[in-house]
Enzyme design. Structure first.
Site, short mmCIF file in Angstrom:
data_model
loop_
_atom_site.label_atom_id
_atom_site.label_comp_id
_atom_site.label_asym_id
_atom_site.label_seq_id
_atom_site.Cartn_x
_atom_site.Cartn_y
_atom_site.Cartn_z
N CYS A 160 0.87 -1.18 0.00
CA CYS A 160 0.00 0.00 0.00
C CYS A 160 0.90 1.22 0.00
CB CYS A 160 -0.92 0.01 1.23
SG CYS A 160 -1.87 1.54 1.37
N CYS A 409 -11.84 18.90 10.15
CA CYS A 409 -11.54 17.87 9.15
C CYS A 409 -12.73 17.64 8.23
CB CYS A 409 -11.14 16.56 9.83
SG CYS A 409 -12.42 15.88 10.91
#
Length: 453
Positions: A160, A409
């Site tokens: 990843c 966020c």
């Protein structure tokens, strides 16, 4: 206006992005959302879902590509649900994120002021200091990876690009060991099996790294061999921890923790301060960008070295310690008792004397300051994605601080709360975006609101 029907195909030019990063075009007067389409591109689009609220399409053939399109460099892109923007150049990703923030400010917050820029990340690959790999059976053998978006179907991986190479080695070592020893992965449906997740946390500055194996039960006589296998695959580890999590559900870390080797905590540095981190402790996953975000918040909040600053949702006190460098006195408030104790320990460890921490919500903190006869010059808030509730928001406004610095966020809830603060006498005067999570659709924003006089 013609009704659109499922499976019909149209040609259309993509005009803009949605908040989730879908391309948006108009077909027969309807907005159609198309995954992985970029503004300026022309596509043949198949209609896949039609409802009163929205229409979704799938790009069947790209007729005219955008110069901002790049070939995705990950074979799992679009499958595992981790990345959203690997089909974009990084410059276009930043443009999308800035547009996302400003669209929310305008449409939801009714603000004409826009974020002036976005601070990009110097590192856009392997920037995460924390990895959580799901473990499940794949082709009748344990494998690690991520769940397909909106499902619990495991997408097995071998790498990843958001995670460190060391965390990949650790996850592989665990699943290789399970296969060799005939130890089954945990099965959510039956509740049988052993390993559920492999959790890796690394320290950017000290180089320490801890692997936490999340399992439904222990390894018994295999424990020593598991530790040996992990240490051989990752000789730079500083600790190996076993978390026995017997809960049914999505919670990764729960239950009891046992140190199998080394130490369970690691020490890292953020903004010049040292933090001791247990596996379950919150810490920013991209520390260099977190430092830039926090410096922005401090710059906006503090105007004088005598300022009294209240920070709400202070967690382990990271922003509070940064504020303490510039301001006279900091009071941090947090409703999670363990986080408050952690914040106190962090302040003591770093010798910071001008900060105190309260176990309190916003309303309780406001009452405590009123009882002491204190009025904060500024209030800093860093709430979860859902934003602030009415009680918290009104409590902040009731203290009448000159400045409110809001770290968010979630641009949508930020914009909603700016509108609510506006009704309570506060005006938006500055906004900046920060890319904390490259290759995803997420973006951080810090804004300054000032009280109307």
């Amino acid at each position: 206006m013609k009704d659109l029907k499922k499976n019909e195909i149209y040609s259309a030019v993509v005009e803009s992005y949605s908040a989730e990063g879908f391309g948006v075009c108009r077909i027969e007067g309807r907005a159609v959302f198309v995954p992985k389409a970029i503004p300026g591109e022309e596509w043949e689009i198949r209609i896949v879902k039609v409802s009163a609220a929205a229409v979704y399409g799938r790009g069947e053939k790209l007729l005219r590509p955008s110069p901002m399109r790049v070939e995705p460099d990950c074979p799992y892109f679009g499958k595992c649900g981790g990345c959203d923007t690997r089909h974009l150049s990084y410059a276009e990703e930043l443009r999308f994120k800035l547009e996302k923030v400003n669209a929310a400010l305008l449409r939801i917050g009714k603000q004409t002021l826009q974020a002036e820029d976005i601070l990009g990340s110097e590192q856009i690959e392997r920037y995460r200091n924390k990895a959580i790999f799901a473990v499940a059976s794949s082709e009748n053998a344990p494998a690690f990876g991520f769940f397909r978006e909106r499902s619990h179907e495991l997408i097995p991986i071998t790498d990843c690009l958001l995670q460190s190479e060391r965390s990949i080695r650790a996850a592989k070592a665990v699943t290789d060991f399970l296969r060799e020893r005939g130890i089954p992965a945990y099965d959510e449906q039956s509740g049988k099996g052993v390993v559920r997740h492999v959790f890796c946390r690394e320290a950017l500055h000290s180089g320490e790294a801890v692997v936490c194996i999340v399992a439904a039960r222990g390894f018994g006589a295999n424990t020593g061999a598991l530790v040996e296998a992990l240490r051989k695959a990752c000789p730079e580890l500083s600790g190996i921890v076993l978390n026995i999590n017997k809960t049914r559900g999505n919670t990764v870390l729960a239950g009891d923790f046992y140190t199998l080797w080394g130490k369970e905590t690691l020490r890292d540095t953020l903004c010049g301060y040292s933090f001791e981190l247990a596996p379950q402790a919150f810490f920013q996953v991209n520390p260099p960008q977190a430092e830039r975000l926090y410096r922005l918040a401090v710059e906006l909040a503090v105007q004088s070295e005598s300022d009294l600053i209240l920070e709400l949702y202070c967690g382990a006190g990271t922003i509070s310690l940064c504020l303490a460098e510039k301001a006279g006195r900091i009071i941090g408030a947090e409703i999670v008792p363990e986080a408050v104790e952690n914040a106190k320990e962090n302040a003591a460890r770093n010798g910071v004397k001008n900060v105190e921490f309260l176990c309190a919500d916003a309303a309780e903190a406001a009452r405590e300051l009123l009882k002491r006869g204190l009025q904060p010059d500024a209030v800093v808030v860093d709430p979860p994605r859902k934003g602030m509730d009415n009680i918290a928001l009104e409590a902040v406004a009731s203290m009448k601080p000159k400045r409110i610095v809001y770290v968010s966020c979630n641009p949508a809830t930020l914009a909603r709360d700016i509108l609510r603060f506006h009704a309570l006498g506060y005006a938006l005067v500055k906004a900046r975006a920060v890319d904390m999570f490259p290759r995803t659709e997420h973006v951080e924003t810090v804004v300054l609101l000032t009280r109307n006089t």
